[in-house]
Design an enzyme around this catalytic site. Sequence first.
Site, PDB file in Angstrom:
ATOM      1  N   TYR A 117      38.487  35.269  34.646  1.00  0.00           N
ATOM      2  CA  TYR A 117      39.615  35.856  35.902  1.00  0.00           C
ATOM      3  C   TYR A 117      39.066  37.075  36.839  1.00  0.00           C
ATOM      4  O   TYR A 117      39.065  37.756  36.024  1.00  0.00           O
ATOM      5  CB  TYR A 117      41.566  35.839  36.136  1.00  0.00           C
ATOM      6  CG  TYR A 117      41.557  35.712  37.954  1.00  0.00           C
ATOM      7  CD1 TYR A 117      42.057  34.934  38.404  1.00  0.00           C
ATOM      8  CD2 TYR A 117      41.918  36.851  37.536  1.00  0.00           C
ATOM      9  CE1 TYR A 117      42.840  35.458  39.205  1.00  0.00           C
ATOM     10  CE2 TYR A 117      42.615  37.666  39.028  1.00  0.00           C
ATOM     11  CZ  TYR A 117      43.110  36.359  39.753  1.00  0.00           C
ATOM     12  OH  TYR A 117      43.628  36.645  41.127  1.00  0.00           O
ATOM     13  N   GLU A 206      38.258  35.741  45.288  1.00  0.00           N
ATOM     14  CA  GLU A 206      39.042  36.140  43.783  1.00  0.00           C
ATOM     15  C   GLU A 206      38.244  34.882  43.193  1.00  0.00           C
ATOM     16  O   GLU A 206      37.878  33.597  43.765  1.00  0.00           O
ATOM     17  CB  GLU A 206      39.898  35.076  43.821  1.00  0.00           C
ATOM     18  CG  GLU A 206      41.164  35.071  42.837  1.00  0.00           C
ATOM     19  CD  GLU A 206      42.555  34.149  42.449  1.00  0.00           C
ATOM     20  OE1 GLU A 206      42.959  34.904  42.890  1.00  0.00           O
ATOM     21  OE2 GLU A 206      42.091  33.022  43.431  1.00  0.00           O
TER      22      GLU A 206
END
Length: 396
Positions: A117, A206
């Site tokens: 991530y 993101e």
Amino acid sequence: MCARGMTSRGGRLARALDLHEYQGKELFRRYGIPVSDGVLATSPAEARVAAEELGGPVVVKAQVLIGGRGKAGGIKLASSPDEAETRAGEILGMDIRGHTVQKLWIERASDIAREYYLSLTFDRSAKQPLFMFTTQGGIDIEEVAATSPDALVKLHVDPLEGCHPWHARRLVYAAGVVDPGEQKQIAAIVGKLYDAFVGADAMLCEINPLIVTPEGEVRALDSKFTVDDNALFRHPDIAEMRDVAGADPLEVLAREKGVTYVKLDGEVGVLGNGAGLTMSSVDVVTFAGGRPANFCDLGGGGDAQGVVDALEVITRDEQVRSIFFNIFGGITRCDEVARGILQAVGQMGLELPIVVRLDGTNADAGRRILAEASLDNLHPEATMLDGARRAVELAA
Ligand code: GDP
Ligand code: MN
């Protein structure tokens, strides 16, 4: 409170443009962040053609402006064009937490060894961009933050200094990435993500998951990209990406009229000037036992036409039963606002009860104008709390 996609800046509510995954990936591609090839499709037949063009297994991905699509069944692998067509038929029209799937992104399927991530947001309290990186990607990042906070590496970047290779190295080492090939690729992506964030005036970029393939290749498998509305004049190409069909029609109307408008669930329409007062008005309506149907921020100007525009937007919302107009005049002059209210009521033949609380610059003049009009549906109140109470009563 903080409604979806809203922040308060300089007293005016600022809005943000959320991009679909495929649009965010288009921006990633421009900035050199590796993504998989894909094609947009709006019908099962188009999904089949897309899968044929891409060749081999594909993944059929619902394009809706909400996360957690995988869990909701909006992301499915397909090993052949036939299967892509079938899966597309299943996913199109599906409702994912209030969002109807109208578009699909058909992407060449990736083999996944690991899911990481990586994100970059603007940290308002530190007034700096903030990187977050963890090797525990794929799942909800809130879950990682809650269950294994040590695994989530955070690093601010001083915007004047910019992003340098040491930022990337620190993120990668602190998260425990040991493979040199991976380290190198992720470090490059970190730098490019910063470039994309600054270059596109983003508020959030993101990548979840950032995958490592069994061959050791690192790639962005998802994208969440949010751009600051106030910077869109610099990015006409990004402004065009706005999904009008997927947005609330009243929010579209509000944007056309330059009014800040947010839809909520209750019965009281709330109109204020300035972000602080508007937000407080929403809270006070709730405190008085009511539920706001929406809220509108007139901003600092608040001339008569601005009031007419805002009332037009607010009253088109069929859930509105009463309106709470809460103005504190600074730059905004209360007499102007009062004239705007009368103009709107006259033009639109408004019959809804409107509770008006005027205070600040020219408040007396404003109250006099309203009193002289002596309209049955105008209810002046002296304080914010009394105004909210009255509006709640009138909505019942
Ligand atoms: P989200 O659920 O809305 O966050 O959508 P994502 O694009 O992140 O996809 C959710 C999950 O689907 C990912 O975490 C992957 O596990 C899986 N997935 C997505 N694309 C692929 C792919 O190309 N191959 C494989 N094997 N899995 C995928
Ligand atoms: Mn994701």
